[in-house]
Design a protein around this motif. Structure first.
Motif, PDB file in Angstrom:
ATOM      1  N   LEU A 162       0.829  -1.203   0.000  1.00  0.00           N
ATOM      2  CA  LEU A 162       0.000   0.000   0.000  1.00  0.00           C
ATOM      3  C   LEU A 162       0.864   1.254   0.000  1.00  0.00           C
ATOM      4  N   MET A 163       1.978   1.196   0.682  1.00  0.00           N
ATOM      5  CA  MET A 163       2.859   2.360   0.766  1.00  0.00           C
ATOM      6  C   MET A 163       3.888   2.401  -0.356  1.00  0.00           C
ATOM      7  N   GLY A 164       3.827   1.450  -1.282  1.00  0.00           N
ATOM      8  CA  GLY A 164       4.790   1.383  -2.363  1.00  0.00           C
ATOM      9  C   GLY A 164       4.297   2.017  -3.646  1.00  0.00           C
ATOM     10  N   GLU A 165       5.104   1.900  -4.682  1.00  0.00           N
ATOM     11  CA  GLU A 165       4.808   2.521  -5.965  1.00  0.00           C
ATOM     12  C   GLU A 165       3.527   1.977  -6.590  1.00  0.00           C
ATOM     13  N   GLY A 166       3.226   0.718  -6.330  1.00  0.00           N
ATOM     14  CA  GLY A 166       2.052   0.099  -6.933  1.00  0.00           C
ATOM     15  C   GLY A 166       0.741   0.727  -6.512  1.00  0.00           C
ATOM     16  N   ALA A 167       0.734   1.501  -5.430  1.00  0.00           N
ATOM     17  CA  ALA A 167      -0.503   2.124  -4.961  1.00  0.00           C
ATOM     18  C   ALA A 167      -1.106   3.029  -6.022  1.00  0.00           C
ATOM     19  N   ALA A 168      -0.300   3.543  -6.900  1.00  0.00           N
ATOM     20  CA  ALA A 168      -0.788   4.449  -7.949  1.00  0.00           C
ATOM     21  C   ALA A 168      -1.289   3.700  -9.175  1.00  0.00           C
ATOM     22  N   ALA A 214     -12.671  -7.095  -8.442  1.00  0.00           N
ATOM     23  CA  ALA A 214     -12.241  -6.406  -7.226  1.00  0.00           C
ATOM     24  C   ALA A 214     -11.002  -5.582  -7.544  1.00  0.00           C
ATOM     25  N   ARG A 215     -10.927  -4.383  -6.962  1.00  0.00           N
ATOM     26  CA  ARG A 215      -9.777  -3.505  -7.212  1.00  0.00           C
ATOM     27  C   ARG A 215      -8.676  -3.828  -6.212  1.00  0.00           C
ATOM     28  N   CYS A 216      -7.485  -4.072  -6.760  1.00  0.00           N
ATOM     29  CA  CYS A 216      -6.372  -4.606  -5.973  1.00  0.00           C
ATOM     30  C   CYS A 216      -5.091  -3.842  -6.290  1.00  0.00           C
ATOM     31  N   LEU A 217      -4.189  -3.810  -5.340  1.00  0.00           N
ATOM     32  CA  LEU A 217      -2.837  -3.355  -5.634  1.00  0.00           C
ATOM     33  C   LEU A 217      -2.199  -4.345  -6.609  1.00  0.00           C
ATOM     34  N   PRO A 218      -1.417  -3.879  -7.569  1.00  0.00           N
ATOM     35  CA  PRO A 218      -0.796  -4.816  -8.506  1.00  0.00           C
ATOM     36  C   PRO A 218       0.198  -5.723  -7.778  1.00  0.00           C
ATOM     37  N   ASN A 219       0.064  -7.014  -7.990  1.00  0.00           N
ATOM     38  CA  ASN A 219       0.973  -7.965  -7.348  1.00  0.00           C
ATOM     39  C   ASN A 219       1.119  -9.198  -8.236  1.00  0.00           C
ATOM     40  N   ARG A 220       1.726 -10.224  -7.745  1.00  0.00           N
ATOM     41  CA  ARG A 220       1.975 -11.406  -8.571  1.00  0.00           C
ATOM     42  C   ARG A 220       0.675 -12.085  -8.987  1.00  0.00           C
ATOM     43  N   PHE A 221      -0.344 -12.009  -8.132  1.00  0.00           N
ATOM     44  CA  PHE A 221      -1.617 -12.656  -8.470  1.00  0.00           C
ATOM     45  C   PHE A 221      -2.339 -11.881  -9.572  1.00  0.00           C
ATOM     46  N   GLY A 227       3.186 -11.703  -2.469  1.00  0.00           N
ATOM     47  CA  GLY A 227       2.570 -11.113  -3.652  1.00  0.00           C
ATOM     48  C   GLY A 227       1.344 -11.807  -4.180  1.00  0.00           C
ATOM     49  N   TYR A 228       0.781 -12.747  -3.423  1.00  0.00           N
ATOM     50  CA  TYR A 228      -0.426 -13.440  -3.872  1.00  0.00           C
ATOM     51  C   TYR A 228      -1.630 -13.150  -2.980  1.00  0.00           C
ATOM     52  N   GLY A 229      -1.532 -12.127  -2.159  1.00  0.00           N
ATOM     53  CA  GLY A 229      -2.628 -11.802  -1.259  1.00  0.00           C
ATOM     54  C   GLY A 229      -3.716 -10.985  -1.921  1.00  0.00           C
ATOM     55  N   ALA A 230      -4.870 -10.942  -1.262  1.00  0.00           N
ATOM     56  CA  ALA A 230      -5.979 -10.086  -1.688  1.00  0.00           C
ATOM     57  C   ALA A 230      -5.717  -8.694  -1.127  1.00  0.00           C
ATOM     58  N   GLN A 231      -4.836  -7.967  -1.781  1.00  0.00           N
ATOM     59  CA  GLN A 231      -4.393  -6.661  -1.295  1.00  0.00           C
ATOM     60  C   GLN A 231      -5.266  -5.573  -1.910  1.00  0.00           C
ATOM     61  N   TRP A 232      -6.524  -5.551  -1.463  1.00  0.00           N
ATOM     62  CA  TRP A 232      -7.507  -4.645  -2.032  1.00  0.00           C
ATOM     63  C   TRP A 232      -7.155  -3.191  -1.709  1.00  0.00           C
ATOM     64  N   ALA A 233      -7.369  -2.299  -2.672  1.00  0.00           N
ATOM     65  CA  ALA A 233      -7.147  -0.867  -2.445  1.00  0.00           C
ATOM     66  C   ALA A 233      -7.823  -0.077  -3.551  1.00  0.00           C
ATOM     67  N   GLY A 234      -8.288   1.122  -3.203  1.00  0.00           N
ATOM     68  CA  GLY A 234      -8.930   2.000  -4.171  1.00  0.00           C
ATOM     69  C   GLY A 234      -7.935   2.914  -4.867  1.00  0.00           C
ATOM     70  N   GLN A 235      -8.444   3.700  -5.814  1.00  0.00           N
ATOM     71  CA  GLN A 235      -7.572   4.539  -6.621  1.00  0.00           C
ATOM     72  C   GLN A 235      -6.955   5.697  -5.834  1.00  0.00           C
ATOM     73  N   GLY A 236      -7.460   5.971  -4.654  1.00  0.00           N
ATOM     74  CA  GLY A 236      -6.850   6.995  -3.807  1.00  0.00           C
ATOM     75  C   GLY A 236      -5.729   6.468  -2.943  1.00  0.00           C
ATOM     76  N   ALA A 237      -5.296   5.240  -3.173  1.00  0.00           N
ATOM     77  CA  ALA A 237      -4.314   4.581  -2.310  1.00  0.00           C
ATOM     78  C   ALA A 237      -3.041   5.386  -2.054  1.00  0.00           C
ATOM     79  N   PRO A 238      -2.507   6.145  -3.031  1.00  0.00           N
ATOM     80  CA  PRO A 238      -1.281   6.899  -2.726  1.00  0.00           C
ATOM     81  C   PRO A 238      -1.441   7.927  -1.608  1.00  0.00           C
ATOM     82  N   LEU A 239      -2.684   8.223  -1.236  1.00  0.00           N
ATOM     83  CA  LEU A 239      -2.932   9.187  -0.160  1.00  0.00           C
ATOM     84  C   LEU A 239      -3.061   8.529   1.210  1.00  0.00           C
TER      85      LEU A 239
END
Length: 352
Positions: free
Chosen positions: A262-268, A281-288, A323-335
């Motif tokens: 969530l705190m990384g570059e992928g949040a954007a 479902a909206r997710c942070l980009p990861n291996r899954f 990197g295979y978790g359900a790391q859900w996050a919205g488009q405002g994640a960088p905030l």
């Protein structure tokens, strides 16, 4: 600070600020709900992935932590259509990913939890516990369940992604609409994930429902701070519901890998995927999410596909791969901000 008039239903719940914490299965906790309540918002717990015993324990713990009302959330998805051929093909498609983790895919997939639409034991628990607020995601229970919950004094909320869904919810007697924009993290609340989705954003959907639907509206999706809440209120929303904003709070149940992502570059660069659970479902980009984008076989229905997804994540985490978790996050994640949930509510209110 600009002052906003509170809707009567919020005031009746003892809410002093129009800030609602989203019920996030696997992330929200009784401690989070209590902290949000103490700061003047409305806290929530998610029961959709729990059995009645677990749900009862969560309600009891939340009540031990706060004497104010809170929201309990249920999943009301259509029962999955079981297809052994589709499920076997899906497991086979995931086999190389399991092999990388020195594991085998499940021999058979399960519907890992029932829909509230058919869970009589969960209904019985709620009728006994009488939570002040009950919310629904993915659809609506039948009229008998709605009548029973209203009969014991529950205020009912339901997620909607379109005007048509809102109209059906109003006809059913639901009290408040949660307008989930396409920006929102986690599972898309569409009633039927296989029909066309207009993908309305939070701004357009909130204003549309404020004008066209005869119910109070809660704006949800991409809102991370007081400026976002104020914007939602200016569009006619009674309140705003924030989820991703609370993931980094210490009261969150998110694991270290999720928090780091969530705190990384992928949040954007969040993405929509069905691969993890079987529903968009909206997710942070990861291996899954990368794996899912490259597979051409049909994903089994929700929550059957989730059985495979959770098994792959468990096998990967056992080897230190997050990197295979359900790391859900919205488009405002960088905030996102890492601070106690109560402090976050107070910061949001000050920003309004």
């Amino acid at each position: 600070m600009r002052e906003f008039l509170m809707d009567a239903w919020l005031s009746a719940l003892g809410v002093t600020h129009p800030v609602l914490q989203a019920p996030m299965a696997g992330v929200s906790t009784p401690a989070m709900a209590a902290a949000v309540n103490a700061a003047g918002g409305l806290g929530a717990i998610a029961l959709g992935a729990s059995d009645p015993a677990q749900a009862g324990a969560m309600i009891a713990e939340t009540r031990a932590r706060t004497d104010r009302p809170f929201n309990v959330n249920l999943f009301v998805h259509a029962p999955p259509r079981r297809d052994p051929v589709v499920e076997a093909a899906w497991c086979e498609a995931l086999r190389p990913a399991f092999a990388e983790q020195d594991a085998e895919p499940p021999a058979h997939l399960r519907a890992i939890y029932p829909s509230f639409a058919e869970d009589d034991a969960m209904l019985a628990l709620l009728l006994e516990a009488r939570p002040a607020v009950v919310s629904f995601h993915f659809g609506l229970p039948d009229a008998a369940r709605i009548t029973a919950l209203k009969g014991v004094g529950c205020l009912l909320l339901a997620s909607v992604t379109s005007l048509a869904e809102a109209q059906s919810i109003c006809r059913a007697g639901i009290d408040v609409l949660v307008a989930q924009g396409y920006e929102a993290g986690g599972h898309r609340g569409v009633f039927d994930p296989d029909v066309h989705d207009d993908r309305l954003g939070t701004l357009a959907l909130t204003r549309l429902l404020a004008v066209k639907a005869d119910r109070p509206v809660i704006a949800a999706g991409g809102i991370m701070d007081g400026s976002g809440v104020a914007a939602a209120l200016s569009l006619g929303a009674a309140a705003a519901q924030l989820g991703t904003a609370f993931i980094a709070c210490p009261e969150s149940a998110a694991d270290a890998g999720y928090r780091a992502a969530l705190m990384g570059e992928g949040a954007a660069h969040t993405v929509m995927t069905r691969a993890i659970s079987g529903r968009p479902a909206r997710c942070l980009p990861n291996r899954f999410t990368t794996l899912g984008a490259g597979l051409s076989v049909r994903v089994p229905d929700y929550p059957v596909a989730y059985d495979a997804g959770k098994a792959l994540n468990a096998a990967a985490k056992a080897r230190g791969e997050v990197g295979y978790g359900a790391q859900w996050a919205g488009q405002g994640a960088p905030l996102a901000r890492a601070m106690p949930a109560g402090d976050l509510v107070r910061a949001i209110v000050a920003e309004m």
